[in-house]
Design an enzyme around this catalytic site. Structure first.
Site, PDB file in Angstrom:
ATOM      1  N   HIS A   1      35.696  45.686  44.834  1.00 28.53           N
ATOM      2  CA  HIS A   1      34.579  46.631  44.735  1.00 28.53           C
ATOM      3  C   HIS A   1      33.387  46.076  43.968  1.00 28.53           C
ATOM      4  O   HIS A   1      32.387  46.773  43.809  1.00 28.53           O
ATOM      5  CB  HIS A   1      35.062  47.950  44.126  1.00 28.53           C
ATOM      6  CG  HIS A   1      35.962  48.716  45.065  1.00 28.53           C
ATOM      7  ND1 HIS A   1      35.476  49.385  46.166  1.00 28.53           N
ATOM      8  CD2 HIS A   1      37.300  48.872  45.094  1.00 28.53           C
ATOM      9  CE1 HIS A   1      36.482  49.949  46.810  1.00 28.53           C
ATOM     10  NE2 HIS A   1      37.607  49.647  46.192  1.00 28.53           N
TER      11      HIS A   1
ATOM     12  N   ASP B   1      38.735  27.335  36.669  1.00 27.02           N
ATOM     13  CA  ASP B   1      39.058  27.604  38.073  1.00 27.02           C
ATOM     14  C   ASP B   1      38.446  26.523  38.972  1.00 27.02           C
ATOM     15  O   ASP B   1      38.018  26.790  40.085  1.00 27.02           O
ATOM     16  CB  ASP B   1      38.586  29.014  38.490  1.00 27.02           C
ATOM     17  CG  ASP B   1      39.121  29.431  39.852  1.00 27.02           C
ATOM     18  OD1 ASP B   1      40.061  28.782  40.357  1.00 27.02           O
ATOM     19  OD2 ASP B   1      38.576  30.394  40.438  1.00 27.02           O
TER      20      ASP B   1
ATOM     21  N   MET C   1      43.614  49.234  51.444  1.00 32.45           N
ATOM     22  CA  MET C   1      43.495  49.361  49.991  1.00 32.45           C
ATOM     23  C   MET C   1      44.889  49.489  49.383  1.00 32.45           C
ATOM     24  O   MET C   1      45.688  50.281  49.838  1.00 32.45           O
ATOM     25  CB  MET C   1      42.661  50.590  49.630  1.00 32.45           C
ATOM     26  CG  MET C   1      42.678  50.802  48.123  1.00 32.45           C
ATOM     27  SD  MET C   1      41.437  51.897  47.503  1.00 32.45           S
ATOM     28  CE  MET C   1      42.066  52.159  45.838  1.00 32.45           C
TER      29      MET C   1
HETATM   30 CA    CA Z   1      41.407  30.008  41.798  1.00 37.29          CA
END
Ligand code: CA
Length: 692
Positions: free
Chosen positions: A620, A310, A659
């Site tokens: 969360h 990432d 949500m």
């Molecule tokens: Ca990413």
């Protein structure tokens, strides 16, 4: 005759000035016209009314609140044009304010279904708007690009920039070059194919689109550049989109007429799934230079070939002219997630230097000629054992903008030190979910171990700082440690000041040369947004958006324990001698911890653990350790009752608060497993309150 009259006026003026009856000529208004202040995106302001000598007298001039559906984070850079501030907040809402008083002139709500938060990896934020020809442009979370009338806030045109059937989102600021407005998108973790689009400023018509990763070869390639990129991919990557989204940074050099875009990570993260057999996977994790008129490819520089961590190259890019080895170079500078500070020749894309600005362990160095990284073999993780990587997917530096001062020659960077355990799911078991989170990571094993001792150890490795980086000497000149890793973007000014807010809500001014703190104020909620400065009516103001945000899909819950959640979503503006008071907020209260006993069988808890870390942890928190903004489920009364819990997850009971409704994604049995897991975590906390 004329000359005589002129002389008389000058004489009268001189007398009046001496008598103090007319003010001295008021300096012209200077706004903050675009996201990065200028096309080079330096975020360095020439305004000089606020100085190290008087910064101690800064006070609140005014504040203005976003009308937020719920308290979610703000990351935006407000822009200021002709005395009006245009600011974007959560849910892509825009407000226009009188830049002197904060009086609200109009507001715009793009109005979309709250369930879309399901596909926003990192909060429902918006980082800013653009302005041109009386129009304000905003990229909306659901993929629209909307042009608003700058006087009224009413939409003038709307372009749907993404396929609504796919999990694209927009959180980045549009940029304007000439008669085109440019917008990228996000969603690499949701298996989309990245691109940047250009629309006509006046008509909203699509002018061009540049894809950053190749599509299905059977359908033909859009251009030669993408055909070249396709040679660096293997397998059937197009089925998973490939990622490479342009979700944040761009810069423009008007003289070279080059547009620079920062390209994101691979999707899924695991290269064995995405491109079995490897390959560089262009243009992932690359800076690409394009012709803004046509979108034609000019050059690229790839930072992380075959990315699987990432490691995006979407972080802030700054253009500057630097003297390096006695030669004036037109450079592009970036401190991307991967931990190296890059200096690139922006005319040719040639590598000049790359130096670690934070600790890193995924690479052993860069080729001095090409900048290609020597990737540590252990970093090419598989499904057997985790690679504890530095930096993490949050990066050594996230999206938070830096600032470059040509006066000090330093780049000011908000840095983050967060380790992360990368571990792949068995590639053969990878199941592509077109609506869901598709990283190819093992959801049960990427979560941080629940052992409090190990958690404390990992926590000890975390940190954050504001650093001054010399891009020529290639070293850190000063560093101010921060109380937590995730802090605000940066502004620097001609008088030698650096402004930054932090995750605890402190907004401060530092000496640009030494890093000494000269002034600070506490603003009630954490700050991640970057400040701006402008002059209107002869007065210099400094503004910052307040409201900690950018929820991180990471196993770092307790690193953020000190973060002050977004109790307000607010623009706060300062001036010398400002006298306004911020309203007092009630003290932060924690819900009581009163879980039912943990009686579920271990298999059900284990299933809940896995599902939680696929669907719930992004908001969360890892291991149900909440990090602000949304309720801590361990302390939620809803976990005591299966029907109530189900109403939240499957019946949209909290949809008005943003949500998502998971009725299309989860079964009642899976929801019950999540509840069993959260109950277990709540009891862990009850048994050992020293846990975060
Ligand atoms: Ca990413």
């Amino acid at each position: 005759m004329k000359k005589k009259a002129g002389a008389a006026i000058v004489a009268v003026m001189a007398v009046a000035l001496a008598a103090g009856t007319v003010p001295a000529k008021r300096p012209a208004d200077i706004g903050w016209p675009s996201y990065g202040l200028n096309p080079a995106e330096t975020r360095y302001s020439s305004l000089d009314q606020i100085t190290p000598a008087n910064v101690g007298q800064l006070g609140v001039a005014w504040y203005a609140d976003f009308d937020a559906r719920s308290l979610r984070g703000v990351e935006g850079t407000p822009i200021v044009v002709d005395g009006v501030m245009y600011a974007s907040g959560p849910w892509s809402k825009v407000i226009a304010l009188d830049a002197r008083t904060g009086r609200k002139l109009w507001s715009y709500d793009p109005d979309f279904e709250g369930g879309i938060a399901r596909r926003a990896c990192c909060d429902v934020v918006n980082r800013g708007v653009a302005y041109a020809n009386g129009k304000v442009f905003v990229g909306v979370l659901d993929g629209r690009l909307v042009a608003l009338d700058a006087r009224t806030g009413k939409p003038v045109w709307t372009a749907v920039t993404t396929d609504p059937g796919k999990s694209y989102t927009i959180t980045g600021a549009p940029r304007v070059i000439g008669n085109k407005v440019l917008i990228g998108n996000g969603g690499a973790e949701y298996a989309v194919r990245g691109y940047v689009s250009a629309y006509d400023v006046d008509s909203g018509k699509l002018a061009w689109r540049f894809y950053t990763v190749p599509g299905d070869p059977a359908k033909g390639f859009e251009n030669k550049a993408i055909a070249m990129a396709a040679k660096t991919w293997r397998g059937e990557w197009w089925k998973y989109g490939g990622g490479g989204t342009v979700w944040d940074s761009m810069a423009y050099d008007p003289e070279l007429d080059l547009l620079y875009i920062g390209v994101g990570n691979g999707g899924p993260w695991d290269i064995k799934v995405r491109s079995p057999g490897g390959g560089d996977n262009l243009f992932l994790s690359s800076i690409v230079a394009l012709k803004p008129e046509t979108g034609d490819y000019v050059w690229h520089f790839q930072e992380v070939p075959g990315d699987q961590w990432d490691y995006t190259a979407t972080q802030h890019m700054i253009l500057a002219d630097l003297t390096i080895d006695g030669r004036l170079r037109k450079v592009l500078m970036q401190a991307p997630k991967n931990g190296y500070f890059y200096v690139i020749d922006r005319q040719t894309g040639q590598f000049i230097s790359g130096t670690p600005y934070v600790p890193l362990n995924w690479s052993k160095g860069l080729d001095p000629r090409t900048g290609r990284p020597d990737i540590a073999p252990e970093a090419r993780y598989g499904s057997e054992k985790p690679f504890i990587g530095l930096p993490s997917p949050a990066g050594g530096h996230g999206w938070q903008p830096m600032s470059y001062s040509p006066k000090t020659g330093y780049v000011y960077i908000p840095t983050a030190e967060i380790p992360y355990g990368y571990i792949a799911e068995d590639a053969a078991k990878f199941h592509y979910d077109p609506r869901g989170w598709n990283t190819g990571q093992d959801p049960a094993r990427t979560a941080m171990p629940e052992d409090p001792k190990i958690r404390a150890q990992i926590r000890g490795m975390m940190g954050g700082a504001l650093i001054a980086w010399d891009p020529v000497a290639r070293r850190k000149m000063w560093s101010v440690p921060m109380p937590m890793p995730w802090n605000g973007g940066v502004l620097s000014t001609a008088t030698g000041l650096v402004f930054q807010g932090n995750g605890e809500g402190e907004f401060a001014a530092y000496d640009a040369t030494t890093g000494r703190k000269l002034w600070s104020a506490h603003l009630d909620s954490g700050i991640v947004a970057p400040p701006v400065t402008y002059r209107v009516g002869g007065v210099q103001y400094v503004s910052v958006a307040v409201g900690w945000g950018g929820i991180l899909p990471l196993n770092m819950g307790e690193a953020l324990k000190k973060a002050v959640p977004p109790r307000v979503n607010r623009i706060v503006t300062f001036r010398i001698g400002g006298q306004a008071a911020l309203p007092k907020l009630p003290p932060l209260e924690r819900a009581p911890l009163d879980p039912p006993p943990a009686t579920a069988p271990p298999e059900q808890v284990a299933e809940g653990h896995r599902i939680f870390h696929t669907n719930c942890w992004m908001c969360h928190g890892d291991s149900a350790v909440n990090h602000g903004g949304v309720p801590d489920l361990r302390r939620s009364a809803a976990i005591a009752d299966p029907a109530t819990f189900k109403a939240f997850v499957l019946e949209g009971a909290a949809e008005p608060l943003g949500m998502p409704n998971f009725s299309k994604d989860l079964t009642p049995g899976q929801v019950e497993a999540i509840r069993a897991y959260v109950i277990k975590r709540a009891n862990d906390l009850k048994a050992d309150p020293s846990q975060p």
